[in-house]
Design a protein around this motif. Structure first.
Motif, PDB file in Angstrom:
ATOM      1  N   HIS A   1       0.871  -1.198   0.000  1.00 41.63           N
ATOM      2  CA  HIS A   1       0.000   0.000   0.000  1.00 41.63           C
ATOM      3  C   HIS A   1       0.896   1.233   0.000  1.00 41.63           C
ATOM      4  O   HIS A   1       1.500   1.571   1.018  1.00 41.63           O
ATOM      5  CB  HIS A   1      -0.907  -0.034   1.253  1.00 41.63           C
TER       6      HIS A   1
ATOM      7  N   HIS B   1       1.521   5.365  -2.010  1.00 47.80           N
ATOM      8  CA  HIS B   1       1.082   6.444  -2.909  1.00 47.80           C
ATOM      9  C   HIS B   1       2.360   7.066  -3.484  1.00 47.80           C
ATOM     10  O   HIS B   1       2.592   8.271  -3.361  1.00 47.80           O
ATOM     11  CB  HIS B   1       0.298   7.498  -2.131  1.00 47.80           C
TER      12      HIS B   1
ATOM     13  N   ARG C   1       5.016  18.176   2.027  1.00 52.38           N
ATOM     14  CA  ARG C   1       4.124  18.930   2.924  1.00 52.38           C
ATOM     15  C   ARG C   1       4.710  19.111   4.316  1.00 52.38           C
ATOM     16  O   ARG C   1       4.029  18.945   5.312  1.00 52.38           O
ATOM     17  CB  ARG C   1       2.752  18.227   2.950  1.00 52.38           C
TER      18      ARG C   1
ATOM     19  N   TYR D   1      -5.212  16.322  11.047  1.00 52.92           N
ATOM     20  CA  TYR D   1      -5.169  15.932   9.634  1.00 52.92           C
ATOM     21  C   TYR D   1      -6.454  16.383   8.940  1.00 52.92           C
ATOM     22  O   TYR D   1      -6.431  16.969   7.853  1.00 52.92           O
ATOM     23  CB  TYR D   1      -4.996  14.411   9.540  1.00 52.92           C
TER      24      TYR D   1
ATOM     25  N   ILE E   1      -4.525  16.277   0.887  1.00 49.79           N
ATOM     26  CA  ILE E   1      -4.513  15.619  -0.422  1.00 49.79           C
ATOM     27  C   ILE E   1      -4.602  16.650  -1.557  1.00 49.79           C
ATOM     28  O   ILE E   1      -3.935  16.528  -2.584  1.00 49.79           O
ATOM     29  CB  ILE E   1      -5.668  14.592  -0.492  1.00 49.79           C
TER      30      ILE E   1
ATOM     31  N   TYR F   1      -3.686  11.496  -6.875  1.00 46.60           N
ATOM     32  CA  TYR F   1      -3.330  12.908  -6.715  1.00 46.60           C
ATOM     33  C   TYR F   1      -3.562  13.665  -8.027  1.00 46.60           C
ATOM     34  O   TYR F   1      -2.997  14.733  -8.233  1.00 46.60           O
ATOM     35  CB  TYR F   1      -1.879  13.056  -6.253  1.00 46.60           C
TER      36      TYR F   1
ATOM     37  N   HIS G   1     -10.047   9.592  -4.100  1.00 40.06           N
ATOM     38  CA  HIS G   1      -9.168   9.879  -2.952  1.00 40.06           C
ATOM     39  C   HIS G   1      -9.686  11.117  -2.223  1.00 40.06           C
ATOM     40  O   HIS G   1      -9.543  11.254  -1.019  1.00 40.06           O
ATOM     41  CB  HIS G   1      -7.742  10.115  -3.469  1.00 40.06           C
TER      42      HIS G   1
ATOM     43  N   PHE H   1     -11.200   6.393  -0.680  1.00 40.73           N
ATOM     44  CA  PHE H   1     -11.000   6.881   0.691  1.00 40.73           C
ATOM     45  C   PHE H   1     -12.391   7.043   1.287  1.00 40.73           C
ATOM     46  O   PHE H   1     -13.050   8.065   1.101  1.00 40.73           O
ATOM     47  CB  PHE H   1     -10.240   8.205   0.645  1.00 40.73           C
TER      48      PHE H   1
ATOM     49  N   HIS I   1      -9.458   2.297   1.649  1.00 45.41           N
ATOM     50  CA  HIS I   1      -9.018   3.036   2.838  1.00 45.41           C
ATOM     51  C   HIS I   1     -10.232   3.036   3.763  1.00 45.41           C
ATOM     52  O   HIS I   1     -11.180   3.789   3.537  1.00 45.41           O
ATOM     53  CB  HIS I   1      -8.630   4.462   2.463  1.00 45.41           C
TER      54      HIS I   1
ATOM     55  N   GLN J   1     -10.366   4.691   8.814  1.00 46.30           N
ATOM     56  CA  GLN J   1      -9.075   5.267   9.240  1.00 46.30           C
ATOM     57  C   GLN J   1      -9.216   6.321  10.337  1.00 46.30           C
ATOM     58  O   GLN J   1      -8.710   6.139  11.443  1.00 46.30           O
ATOM     59  CB  GLN J   1      -8.334   5.889   8.045  1.00 46.30           C
TER      60      GLN J   1
ATOM     61  N   HIS K   1      -5.890   0.260   6.639  1.00 47.57           N
ATOM     62  CA  HIS K   1      -5.956   1.216   7.771  1.00 47.57           C
ATOM     63  C   HIS K   1      -6.603   0.560   8.991  1.00 47.57           C
ATOM     64  O   HIS K   1      -5.926   0.068   9.855  1.00 47.57           O
ATOM     65  CB  HIS K   1      -6.684   2.524   7.415  1.00 47.57           C
TER      66      HIS K   1
ATOM     67  N   CYS L   1       1.135   5.670   9.742  1.00 46.38           N
ATOM     68  CA  CYS L   1       0.169   6.779   9.841  1.00 46.38           C
ATOM     69  C   CYS L   1      -0.126   7.131  11.287  1.00 46.38           C
ATOM     70  O   CYS L   1      -0.150   8.306  11.643  1.00 46.38           O
ATOM     71  CB  CYS L   1      -1.168   6.370   9.220  1.00 46.38           C
TER      72      CYS L   1
ATOM     73  N   ASP M   1       2.341   2.762   3.423  1.00 48.64           N
ATOM     74  CA  ASP M   1       1.410   3.838   3.057  1.00 48.64           C
ATOM     75  C   ASP M   1       2.190   5.074   2.602  1.00 48.64           C
ATOM     76  O   ASP M   1       1.695   6.190   2.734  1.00 48.64           O
ATOM     77  CB  ASP M   1       0.473   4.195   4.222  1.00 48.64           C
TER      78      ASP M   1
ATOM     79  N   ASN N   1       3.306   8.259   1.588  1.00 49.06           N
ATOM     80  CA  ASN N   1       2.607   9.409   1.002  1.00 49.06           C
ATOM     81  C   ASN N   1       3.058  10.663   1.751  1.00 49.06           C
ATOM     82  O   ASN N   1       3.561  10.571   2.866  1.00 49.06           O
ATOM     83  CB  ASN N   1       1.080   9.213   1.087  1.00 49.06           C
TER      84      ASN N   1
ATOM     85  N   GLY O   1       1.468  13.054   3.208  1.00 47.03           N
ATOM     86  CA  GLY O   1       0.641  13.642   4.268  1.00 47.03           C
ATOM     87  C   GLY O   1       0.612  12.864   5.563  1.00 47.03           C
ATOM     88  O   GLY O   1       0.738  13.432   6.648  1.00 47.03           O
ATOM     89  N   SER O   2       0.435  11.542   5.450  1.00 41.76           N
ATOM     90  CA  SER O   2       0.220  10.785   6.686  1.00 41.76           C
ATOM     91  C   SER O   2       1.312   9.771   6.983  1.00 41.76           C
ATOM     92  O   SER O   2       1.334   9.204   8.080  1.00 41.76           O
ATOM     93  CB  SER O   2      -1.139  10.072   6.629  1.00 41.76           C
TER      94      SER O   2
HETATM   95  O1  NIG Z   1      -3.525   6.567   3.206  1.00 41.54           O
HETATM   96  N1  NIG Z   1      -6.089   8.413   3.816  1.00 41.54           N
HETATM   97  C1  NIG Z   1      -5.967   8.766   2.670  1.00 41.54           C
HETATM   98  N2  NIG Z   1      -4.874   8.767   1.937  1.00 41.54           N
HETATM   99  C2  NIG Z   1      -3.566   8.752   2.456  1.00 41.54           C
HETATM  100  C3  NIG Z   1      -3.097  10.108   2.826  1.00 41.54           C
HETATM  101  C4  NIG Z   1      -2.871  10.917   1.641  1.00 41.54           C
HETATM  102  C5  NIG Z   1      -2.329  12.280   1.893  1.00 41.54           C
HETATM  103  O2  NIG Z   1      -2.474  12.832   3.012  1.00 41.54           O
HETATM  104  O3  NIG Z   1      -1.764  12.801   0.950  1.00 41.54           O
HETATM  105  C6  NIG Z   1      -3.435   7.731   3.552  1.00 41.54           C
HETATM  106  O4  NIG Z   1      -3.268   8.043   4.747  1.00 41.54           O
END
Ligand code: NIG
Ligand code: FE
Length: 400
Positions: A68, A70, A77, A90, A100, A140, A173, A210, A238, A241, A261, A286, A312, A314, A316-317
């Motif tokens: 898993h 991204h 970020r 978040y 996102i 994205y 997403h 998501f 997802h 979560q 998640h 995460c 995971d 990515n 952001g998380s």
């Molecule tokens: O798996 N939860 C949704 N998508 C991602 C986070 C993506 C992002 O924040 O860019 C995740 O945590």
């Protein structure tokens, strides 16, 4: 017997026998072409090999599987990271157009060629961490053209890496800003245009969404899943979560390959997964990074549900590609054993990608192997934050 590659006299080899974790000490692994043909005493078979690796200092695991990620995104970020350290959540950042959508803007502006270069570098890193198979999601782009662009990058990456790449379409997403006042039109776009186009171009094997409060509802997710099924895409989600939405139950009901998640899965969700073929894909990076609740790994394992672990990766998380670190976090924060976390990134991760030819060291399996410079398998999650990988073998060839 003639073989192409012989990994001689490994300190320890980790395998699974009928799903049960099992180690062998001081054995050899023989490969012919891209397959494993023998695990055990080489003298018994009188093996002769073109290439021999002395593995007496190494522990051998199946090639790790990051099931898993991204991996294809532009920008980063770290400003939001700092906002979170000062108390923003978040979900708050996402509602202000960050999260996102921040990465979506950067990714839309970035050319295919640049995304390919970013992807190539990231896959080199992944390989160094012992990952021989990776799943990569779109998500994205959030427009037909941009989602296709990302999926084409994922497709083209296959020419630049020895790794196996599984592509997942994640058009659902987030609702992009231009559809904010008419979100139902976005769900229609995903179902009626994006999924058919992705399927027709054979750009993805899985469809993900998501499913979350303020993102996509259970009903919207069901519509997306029904469209995906119609076009032959397998399902991932997802699920549960940030809040409990019943995503796990939906996955079980619709036969998803994995429900990922699960930080807020309910007891009903666990029951549903127990009676399904769906793998639980846990992403403790995460919880660590967002400082949030961990998924109930022990409860899931005790219910007999196969638990996979992934980065995971990515912006952001979970800004990490270090799957060995994820294994350590899974041990200390979710009380998984070293054997369970290894199973989570090999055998069970393979299952969550609908694969039976990887994730194990057995005659007939793909010769995807990682040699760790450690005294025994427990040492890998124990000595945390370190990359213990010494050599990576993919399809019977030394690639690192
Ligand atoms: O798996 N939860 C949704 N998508 C991602 C986070 C993506 C992002 O924040 O860019 C995740 O945590
Ligand atoms: Fe994710």
């Amino acid at each position: 017997m003639k073989t192409d590659l012989l990994i001689r006299n490994a300190r320890q080899v980790v395998t699974f026998d009928q799903g049960q974790f099992k180690t062998f000490e001081n054995v050899s692994v023989a490969c012919a072409g891209s397959k494993i043909i023998h695990v055990g005493d080489e003298k018994q078979l009188g093996l002769e090999s073109a290439t021999v690796i002395d593995a007496s200092d190494f522990v051998v695991l199946p090639g790790l599987i990051d099931s898993h990620t991204h991996t294809i995104f532009a920008g980063s970020r770290e400003d939001e990271f700092e906002m979170k350290l000062r108390g923003a959540t978040y979900a708050e950042i996402a509602q202000k157009g960050g999260g996102i959508l921040n990465t979506m803007s950067a990714t839309r502006k970035t050319s295919k060629e640049e995304l390919l270069q970013l992807g190539k570098k990231r896959l080199v890193q992944a390989l160094r961490f012992g990952i021989t198979t990776i799943e990569i999601k779109s998500g994205y782009g959030l427009s037909l053209a941009d989602e296709i662009k990302i999926l084409e990058v994922i497709r083209d990456l296959r020419e630049h890496t020895p790794m196996d790449i599984h592509a997942t379409f994640l058009g659902a997403h987030s609702v992009p800003p231009e559809y904010k006042p008419k979100r139902d039109d976005y769900v229609k776009l995903v179902c009626d245009e994006m999924i058919p186009a992705v399927a027709e171009k054979k750009l993805a094997e899985f469809c993900d969404a998501f499913c979350e409060a303020n993102v996509f509802t259970i009903d919207e997710t069901r519509r997306i899943f029904e469209a995906a099924e119609q076009y032959g895409l397998k399902l991932k989600l997802h699920a549960d979560q940030l809040t409990h939405t019943g995503g796990a139950e939906l996955c079980a009901e619709m036969g998803a390959v994995s429900a990922d998640h699960l930080e807020h899965i309910s007891d009903r969700g666990i029951d549903a997964l127990k009676n399904s073929k769906t793998v639980a894909g846990l992403l403790p990076g995460c919880s660590f990074f967002l400082n949030m609740q961990y998924p109930p790994a022990r409860k899931l394992i005790e219910a007999g549900i196969p638990v996979a672990l992934a980065t995971d990766f990515n912006p952001g998380s979970s800004m990490t590609q270090h799957l060995q670190l994820i294994m350590s976090i899974a041990c200390t924060q979710m009380k998984m054993s070293p054997a369970e976390v290894i199973q989570g990134v090999t055998l069970n991760a393979a299952k969550s990608l609908d694969r039976t030819d990887i994730g194990n060291i057995q005659p007939g399996c793909k010769a995807d192997l990682v040699l760790f410079s450690v005294p025994n398998y427990k040492y890998i999650p124990y000595h945390f934050g370190q990359n213990h990988v010494e050599h990576v073998i993919k399809n019977g060839r030394m690639v690192f």
